[in-house]
Design an enzyme around this catalytic site. Sequence first.
Site, PDB file in Angstrom:
ATOM      1  N   MET A  29       0.833  -1.206   0.000  1.00 16.88           N
ATOM      2  CA  MET A  29       0.000   0.000   0.000  1.00 16.88           C
ATOM      3  C   MET A  29       0.868   1.257   0.000  1.00 16.88           C
ATOM      4  O   MET A  29       0.383   2.352   0.294  1.00 16.88           O
ATOM      5  CB  MET A  29      -0.936   0.000   1.203  1.00 16.88           C
ATOM      6  CG  MET A  29      -1.879  -1.211   1.197  1.00 16.88           C
ATOM      7  SD  MET A  29      -3.397  -0.930   2.114  1.00 16.88           S
ATOM      8  CE  MET A  29      -2.769  -0.593   3.736  1.00 16.88           C
ATOM      9  N   HIS A  33       9.220   1.581   3.481  1.00 14.69           N
ATOM     10  CA  HIS A  33      10.271   1.590   4.493  1.00 14.69           C
ATOM     11  C   HIS A  33      11.099   0.330   4.276  1.00 14.69           C
ATOM     12  O   HIS A  33      10.850  -0.429   3.314  1.00 14.69           O
ATOM     13  CB  HIS A  33       9.670   1.669   5.896  1.00 14.69           C
ATOM     14  CG  HIS A  33       8.575   0.664   6.162  1.00 14.69           C
ATOM     15  ND1 HIS A  33       8.796  -0.698   6.162  1.00 14.69           N
ATOM     16  CD2 HIS A  33       7.246   0.818   6.399  1.00 14.69           C
ATOM     17  CE1 HIS A  33       7.668  -1.325   6.425  1.00 14.69           C
ATOM     18  NE2 HIS A  33       6.693  -0.435   6.555  1.00 14.69           N
ATOM     19  N   HIS A  36       9.376  -3.024   3.420  1.00 16.15           N
ATOM     20  CA  HIS A  36       8.996  -3.219   2.005  1.00 16.15           C
ATOM     21  C   HIS A  36      10.228  -3.570   1.170  1.00 16.15           C
ATOM     22  O   HIS A  36      10.201  -4.498   0.366  1.00 16.15           O
ATOM     23  CB  HIS A  36       8.358  -1.944   1.437  1.00 16.15           C
ATOM     24  CG  HIS A  36       7.061  -1.567   2.092  1.00 16.15           C
ATOM     25  ND1 HIS A  36       6.967  -0.542   2.988  1.00 16.15           N
ATOM     26  CD2 HIS A  36       5.816  -2.069   1.962  1.00 16.15           C
ATOM     27  CE1 HIS A  36       5.708  -0.425   3.388  1.00 16.15           C
ATOM     28  NE2 HIS A  36       4.986  -1.337   2.789  1.00 16.15           N
ATOM     29  N   GLN A 147       6.120 -11.106   7.737  1.00 19.82           N
ATOM     30  CA  GLN A 147       5.660 -11.764   8.959  1.00 19.82           C
ATOM     31  C   GLN A 147       4.949 -10.768   9.884  1.00 19.82           C
ATOM     32  O   GLN A 147       4.120 -11.137  10.697  1.00 19.82           O
ATOM     33  CB  GLN A 147       6.878 -12.384   9.667  1.00 19.82           C
ATOM     34  CG  GLN A 147       6.623 -12.987  11.030  1.00 19.82           C
ATOM     35  CD  GLN A 147       5.657 -14.147  10.979  1.00 19.82           C
ATOM     36  OE1 GLN A 147       5.576 -14.852   9.972  1.00 19.82           O
ATOM     37  NE2 GLN A 147       4.890 -14.322  12.038  1.00 19.82           N
ATOM     38  N   LYS A 148       5.272  -9.467   9.707  1.00 18.27           N
ATOM     39  CA  LYS A 148       4.647  -8.403  10.501  1.00 18.27           C
ATOM     40  C   LYS A 148       3.113  -8.541  10.527  1.00 18.27           C
ATOM     41  O   LYS A 148       2.469  -8.299  11.526  1.00 18.27           O
ATOM     42  CB  LYS A 148       5.064  -7.061   9.883  1.00 18.27           C
ATOM     43  CG  LYS A 148       4.218  -5.871  10.194  1.00 18.27           C
ATOM     44  CD  LYS A 148       4.675  -5.239  11.473  1.00 18.27           C
ATOM     45  CE  LYS A 148       4.021  -3.925  11.803  1.00 18.27           C
ATOM     46  NZ  LYS A 148       2.788  -3.591  11.186  1.00 18.27           N
ATOM     47  N   GLN A 152      -2.694 -11.870   8.210  1.00 17.02           N
ATOM     48  CA  GLN A 152      -2.896 -11.658   6.766  1.00 17.02           C
ATOM     49  C   GLN A 152      -2.195 -12.766   5.969  1.00 17.02           C
ATOM     50  O   GLN A 152      -2.751 -13.335   5.035  1.00 17.02           O
ATOM     51  CB  GLN A 152      -2.321 -10.295   6.389  1.00 17.02           C
ATOM     52  CG  GLN A 152      -2.177 -10.057   4.910  1.00 17.02           C
ATOM     53  CD  GLN A 152      -1.764  -8.617   4.625  1.00 17.02           C
ATOM     54  OE1 GLN A 152      -2.569  -7.714   4.726  1.00 17.02           O
ATOM     55  NE2 GLN A 152      -0.510  -8.416   4.284  1.00 17.02           N
TER      56      GLN A 152
HETATM   57  P1  AMP Z   1       1.663  -2.640   3.513  1.00 19.72           P
HETATM   58  O1  AMP Z   1       2.193  -1.689   2.495  1.00 19.72           O
HETATM   59  O2  AMP Z   1       1.661  -2.116   4.911  1.00 19.72           O
HETATM   60  O3  AMP Z   1       0.352  -3.264   3.106  1.00 19.72           O
HETATM   61  O4  AMP Z   1       2.701  -3.850   3.559  1.00 19.72           O
HETATM   62  C1  AMP Z   1       3.098  -4.520   2.389  1.00 19.72           C
HETATM   63  C2  AMP Z   1       3.861  -5.745   2.777  1.00 19.72           C
HETATM   64  O5  AMP Z   1       4.999  -5.367   3.548  1.00 19.72           O
HETATM   65  C3  AMP Z   1       3.048  -6.717   3.632  1.00 19.72           C
HETATM   66  O6  AMP Z   1       3.313  -8.042   3.216  1.00 19.72           O
HETATM   67  C4  AMP Z   1       3.576  -6.458   5.016  1.00 19.72           C
HETATM   68  O7  AMP Z   1       3.477  -7.587   5.867  1.00 19.72           O
HETATM   69  C5  AMP Z   1       5.021  -6.137   4.732  1.00 19.72           C
HETATM   70  N1  AMP Z   1       5.596  -5.380   5.837  1.00 19.72           N
HETATM   71  C6  AMP Z   1       5.075  -4.291   6.463  1.00 19.72           C
HETATM   72  N2  AMP Z   1       5.863  -3.915   7.485  1.00 19.72           N
HETATM   73  C7  AMP Z   1       6.915  -4.771   7.501  1.00 19.72           C
HETATM   74  C8  AMP Z   1       8.081  -4.906   8.321  1.00 19.72           C
HETATM   75  N3  AMP Z   1       8.334  -4.072   9.328  1.00 19.72           N
HETATM   76  N4  AMP Z   1       8.945  -5.912   8.040  1.00 19.72           N
HETATM   77  C9  AMP Z   1       8.708  -6.766   7.019  1.00 19.72           C
HETATM   78  N5  AMP Z   1       7.625  -6.687   6.210  1.00 19.72           N
HETATM   79  C10 AMP Z   1       6.746  -5.710   6.451  1.00 19.72           C
END
Ligand code: AMP
Length: 267
Positions: A29, A33, A36, A147-148, A152
Amino acid sequence: MKTLRRIRALREALEPVVAGRTVGLVPTMGAYHAGHSSLFEAARSECDIVVVSLFVNPAQFEAGDDLASYPRDEKRDRRLAKAAGVDFLFAPSTEEMYPAGYSTWVDVEGLSERLEGRFRPGHFRGVATICLKLFNIVRPTRVYFGQKDAQQTAIVKRLAQDLDLGIEIRVLPTIRDEDGLALSSRNVHLSARERRAAIALPRALEAGHRAWRSGGDPVAAARATLNGLAPDYVEVFGTDERLVLAAAVRIGRTRLIDNVPLDEETP
Ligand code: AMP
């Protein structure tokens, strides 16, 4: 790196290059950071072609959620994705993904109602639906998740298994700041004081993990270490493959989630 906004354009761009090659997809989304980037880099090293989707999916937010204030900076995201070696960035509009008349939804029963699902009803229906749409658009060999977001990940694995998607789901470890706070796009909303308070979340999970290893109650130990943070839940969450201690807390207007796998040593 090519940025594409239309489903048809992405399919046309992929069609001539995918034959006989592995395709990695990283659904995101945005507001990138190092968490990602770790997924982009894993996909880059394991697949011939790397596709990243950037879509703030309204279907996984409910009224009162933070859809409007969700951090967005596509220009910066494009730069970071390009630097990580991403080949295609798919950044569609809401109308492209949910045109007028859209009516089909995917529900992964059971798993979706627990933990996050109790506090965000409908959230995982939105997640499962957008994931299946992205999988159908990109037809990846492998998809990459963090894994965060343990619940999901479990739900997407269930979806892939139940609907025979034939996609490998790769789950990569949570990337944390030096003090242990899991990186999250939502961390930018924390004030300096809230950021200091937030550290109690990973510390509580670590305390729970220690209690678990010595035969104690991980939930009680974590709750006792939250340092005044109000949890939506602290729970042991088991899927076929792993057991995690997961928690969600609210700090001011920000909601943070985190978890530790109980079957692994903490670093
Ligand atoms: P998001 O953009 O928040 O939907 O996250 C996209 C992907 O990045 C998802 O698979 C999350 O689980 C992963 N993600 C988010 N935060 C972290 C993190 N701190 N470490 C590893 N993967 C992450």
